[in-house]
Design a protein around this motif. Structure first.
Motif, PDB file in Angstrom:
ATOM      1  N   MET A  59       4.208   1.922   8.274  1.00 10.75           N
ATOM      2  CA  MET A  59       3.014   2.735   7.874  1.00 10.75           C
ATOM      3  C   MET A  59       3.496   3.660   6.848  1.00 10.75           C
ATOM      4  O   MET A  59       2.788   3.909   5.706  1.00 10.75           O
ATOM      5  CB  MET A  59       2.309   3.089   9.068  1.00 10.75           C
ATOM      6  CG  MET A  59       0.868   3.555   8.514  1.00 10.75           C
ATOM      7  SD  MET A  59      -0.208   4.063  10.014  1.00 10.75           S
ATOM      8  CE  MET A  59      -1.453   4.729   9.315  1.00 10.75           C
ATOM      9  N   LEU A  60       4.473   4.569   7.318  1.00  7.16           N
ATOM     10  CA  LEU A  60       4.785   5.653   6.093  1.00  7.16           C
ATOM     11  C   LEU A  60       5.383   5.001   4.895  1.00  7.16           C
ATOM     12  O   LEU A  60       5.221   5.527   3.865  1.00  7.16           O
ATOM     13  CB  LEU A  60       5.813   6.475   7.076  1.00  7.16           C
ATOM     14  CG  LEU A  60       5.227   7.537   8.124  1.00  7.16           C
ATOM     15  CD1 LEU A  60       6.311   8.298   8.890  1.00  7.16           C
ATOM     16  CD2 LEU A  60       4.502   8.428   7.336  1.00  7.16           C
ATOM     17  N   ILE A  61       6.066   3.905   4.968  1.00  7.99           N
ATOM     18  CA  ILE A  61       6.493   3.271   3.827  1.00  7.99           C
ATOM     19  C   ILE A  61       5.472   2.817   2.981  1.00  7.99           C
ATOM     20  O   ILE A  61       5.607   3.146   1.786  1.00  7.99           O
ATOM     21  CB  ILE A  61       7.588   2.283   4.116  1.00  7.99           C
ATOM     22  CG1 ILE A  61       8.857   2.842   4.825  1.00  7.99           C
ATOM     23  CG2 ILE A  61       7.714   1.470   2.856  1.00  7.99           C
ATOM     24  CD1 ILE A  61       9.713   1.866   5.265  1.00  7.99           C
ATOM     25  N   GLY A  62       4.374   2.191   3.649  1.00 12.17           N
ATOM     26  CA  GLY A  62       3.608   1.775   2.670  1.00 12.17           C
ATOM     27  C   GLY A  62       2.565   2.804   2.147  1.00 12.17           C
ATOM     28  O   GLY A  62       2.243   2.884   1.179  1.00 12.17           O
ATOM     29  N   LEU A  63       2.378   3.940   2.890  1.00 12.70           N
ATOM     30  CA  LEU A  63       1.551   5.048   2.575  1.00 12.70           C
ATOM     31  C   LEU A  63       2.342   5.724   1.042  1.00 12.70           C
ATOM     32  O   LEU A  63       1.815   6.175   0.297  1.00 12.70           O
ATOM     33  CB  LEU A  63       1.302   6.051   3.602  1.00 12.70           C
ATOM     34  CG  LEU A  63       0.366   5.557   4.477  1.00 12.70           C
ATOM     35  CD1 LEU A  63       0.219   6.540   5.783  1.00 12.70           C
ATOM     36  CD2 LEU A  63      -0.971   5.504   3.903  1.00 12.70           C
ATOM     37  N   VAL A  64       3.798   5.856   1.266  1.00 16.72           N
ATOM     38  CA  VAL A  64       4.359   6.667   0.343  1.00 16.72           C
ATOM     39  C   VAL A  64       4.459   5.770  -0.844  1.00 16.72           C
ATOM     40  O   VAL A  64       4.144   6.220  -1.995  1.00 16.72           O
ATOM     41  CB  VAL A  64       5.968   6.767   0.696  1.00 16.72           C
ATOM     42  CG1 VAL A  64       7.018   7.133  -0.669  1.00 16.72           C
ATOM     43  CG2 VAL A  64       5.823   8.176   1.830  1.00 16.72           C
ATOM     44  N   ARG A  65       4.544   4.414  -0.971  1.00 13.65           N
ATOM     45  CA  ARG A  65       4.444   3.365  -1.811  1.00 13.65           C
ATOM     46  C   ARG A  65       3.093   3.355  -2.725  1.00 13.65           C
ATOM     47  O   ARG A  65       3.208   3.196  -4.007  1.00 13.65           O
ATOM     48  CB  ARG A  65       5.114   2.074  -1.594  1.00 13.65           C
ATOM     49  CG  ARG A  65       6.337   2.137  -1.243  1.00 13.65           C
ATOM     50  CD  ARG A  65       6.657   0.635  -0.920  1.00 13.65           C
ATOM     51  NE  ARG A  65       6.673  -0.100  -1.771  1.00 13.65           N
ATOM     52  CZ  ARG A  65       6.942  -1.380  -1.614  1.00 13.65           C
ATOM     53  NH1 ARG A  65       7.055  -2.120  -0.215  1.00 13.65           N
ATOM     54  NH2 ARG A  65       6.904  -2.133  -2.677  1.00 13.65           N
ATOM     55  N   ASN A  66       2.208   3.650  -2.053  1.00 11.88           N
ATOM     56  CA  ASN A  66       0.654   3.425  -2.452  1.00 11.88           C
ATOM     57  C   ASN A  66       0.051   4.654  -2.429  1.00 11.88           C
ATOM     58  O   ASN A  66      -1.398   4.762  -2.133  1.00 11.88           O
ATOM     59  CB  ASN A  66      -0.080   2.525  -1.737  1.00 11.88           C
ATOM     60  CG  ASN A  66       0.591   0.850  -1.818  1.00 11.88           C
ATOM     61  OD1 ASN A  66       1.092   0.738  -2.736  1.00 11.88           O
ATOM     62  ND2 ASN A  66       0.576   0.348  -0.671  1.00 11.88           N
ATOM     63  N   ARG A  67       0.708   5.872  -2.545  1.00 11.57           N
ATOM     64  CA  ARG A  67      -0.196   7.123  -2.617  1.00 11.57           C
ATOM     65  C   ARG A  67      -0.996   7.151  -3.914  1.00 11.57           C
ATOM     66  O   ARG A  67      -0.871   6.715  -4.847  1.00 11.57           O
ATOM     67  CB  ARG A  67       0.868   8.423  -2.631  1.00 11.57           C
ATOM     68  CG  ARG A  67       1.723   8.453  -3.673  1.00 11.57           C
ATOM     69  CD  ARG A  67       2.810   9.743  -3.693  1.00 11.57           C
ATOM     70  NE  ARG A  67       3.509   9.721  -4.699  1.00 11.57           N
ATOM     71  CZ  ARG A  67       4.718   9.085  -4.880  1.00 11.57           C
ATOM     72  NH1 ARG A  67       5.165   8.486  -3.942  1.00 11.57           N
ATOM     73  NH2 ARG A  67       5.524   9.137  -5.692  1.00 11.57           N
ATOM     74  N   PRO A  68      -2.086   8.003  -3.753  1.00 12.85           N
ATOM     75  CA  PRO A  68      -3.218   8.343  -4.563  1.00 12.85           C
ATOM     76  C   PRO A  68      -2.623   9.069  -5.791  1.00 12.85           C
ATOM     77  O   PRO A  68      -1.878   9.925  -5.489  1.00 12.85           O
ATOM     78  CB  PRO A  68      -4.164   8.737  -4.106  1.00 12.85           C
ATOM     79  CG  PRO A  68      -3.949   9.247  -2.772  1.00 12.85           C
ATOM     80  CD  PRO A  68      -2.494   8.410  -2.378  1.00 12.85           C
ATOM     81  N   HIS A  69      -2.956   8.755  -7.005  1.00 16.71           N
ATOM     82  CA  HIS A  69      -2.353   9.485  -8.096  1.00 16.71           C
ATOM     83  C   HIS A  69      -3.440  10.298  -8.595  1.00 16.71           C
ATOM     84  O   HIS A  69      -4.601  10.088  -8.734  1.00 16.71           O
ATOM     85  CB  HIS A  69      -1.807   8.542  -8.993  1.00 16.71           C
ATOM     86  CG  HIS A  69      -0.737   7.657  -8.706  1.00 16.71           C
ATOM     87  ND1 HIS A  69       0.585   8.067  -8.669  1.00 16.71           N
ATOM     88  CD2 HIS A  69      -0.663   6.314  -8.586  1.00 16.71           C
ATOM     89  CE1 HIS A  69       1.289   7.084  -8.301  1.00 16.71           C
ATOM     90  NE2 HIS A  69       0.413   6.053  -8.235  1.00 16.71           N
ATOM     91  N   HIS A  70      -3.040  11.517  -8.916  1.00 14.46           N
ATOM     92  CA  HIS A  70      -4.206  12.304  -9.575  1.00 14.46           C
ATOM     93  C   HIS A  70      -4.385  11.915 -11.139  1.00 14.46           C
ATOM     94  O   HIS A  70      -3.622  11.613 -11.699  1.00 14.46           O
ATOM     95  CB  HIS A  70      -3.673  13.904  -9.488  1.00 14.46           C
ATOM     96  CG  HIS A  70      -3.355  14.468  -8.109  1.00 14.46           C
ATOM     97  ND1 HIS A  70      -4.430  14.468  -7.436  1.00 14.46           N
ATOM     98  CD2 HIS A  70      -2.259  14.564  -7.423  1.00 14.46           C
ATOM     99  CE1 HIS A  70      -4.060  15.081  -6.183  1.00 14.46           C
ATOM    100  NE2 HIS A  70      -2.690  15.140  -6.349  1.00 14.46           N
TER     101      HIS A  70
END
Length: 158
Positions: A59-70
Motif C-alpha cells: 500500500m505504501l509503494i502504491g501511495l508513493v507512486r501515485n501521490r497527488p501533484h500540486h
C-alpha cells in the motif's frame, strides 16, 4: 486522482498497519509456530503479522507512486475532503476500551463490547446491531477456542 487529505489519511493508515504488523511479528517470534495439521500459539500472530506487514508495504509503494501533484494554480485542484475527527476519536476510544476490557474481563466480553460499540458508531441499531455483536463474537470463540484450541485471554477477573 485522490485529494491531498485522502492521500495523507491513507498514508497514515498504511504506516499504522505497518507498525502493528511489525509489532505483532516482534512479539510472536518466539512462540511455537506448528503446522497446518497442528497449529501452535504462534501460527496466527505470525501469519497475520506477516500479511499485515506485506500488504502495508504494498500500500505504501502504491501511495508513493501515485501521490497527488500540486498544480500551483494551473488547472482546477480538487477540494480537500473534510476530516471526520469524531469518528476517528470514537474508534480510538473503542480500541482503548477493547484493550482495557480484555485485560480485566477477557477477550470474548471485550470483543462483544467492541463490536457492539463499533456497529453503533457506524449507525447500526436494533436487531442488526445485536446480530453483528453476538454472531461475530460467537464465531470467533467457536473457531479459535473450540475448533483450533487457541486459548483466548480470560482476563484477570475471570
Amino acid at each position: 486522482m485522490m485529494s491531498r487529505t485522502v492521500h495523507i489519511a491513507r498514508l497514515l493508515t498504511a504506516l499504522l498497519f505497518l507498525a502493528i504488523g511489525l509489532i505483532t511479528l516482534w512479539h510472536s517470534h518466539e512462540l511455537p509456530f506448528g503446522s497446518l495439521r497442528q497449529l501452535k500459539p504462534g501460527f496466527f500472530p505470525n501469519v497475520f503479522g506477516g500479511l499485515l506487514t506485506g500488504l502495508s508495504v504494498l500500500m505504501l509503494i502504491g501511495l508513493v507512486r501515485n501521490r497527488p501533484h500540486h498544480t500551483d494554480g494551473v488547472g482546477a485542484q480538487e477540494a480537500d475532503e473534510p476530516v471526520h475527527w469524531k469518528g476517528l476519536l470514537s474508534f480510538i476510544g473503542i480500541f482503548v476500551l477493547f484493550l482495557a476490557i480484555t485485560y480485566a474481563l477477557g477477550f470474548v466480553i471485550a470483543m462483544f463490547v467492541a463490536l457492539a460499540a463499533s456497529g453503533f458508531v457506524l449507525g447500526l441499531r436494533g436487531w442488526r446491531l445485536a446480530v453483528l455483536a453476538i454472531a461475530t463474537t460467537a464465531a470467533i470463540w467457536l473457531i479459535f477456542d473450540l475448533w483450533l484450541g487457541v486459548s483466548l485471554p480470560p482476563g484477570i477477573w475471570l
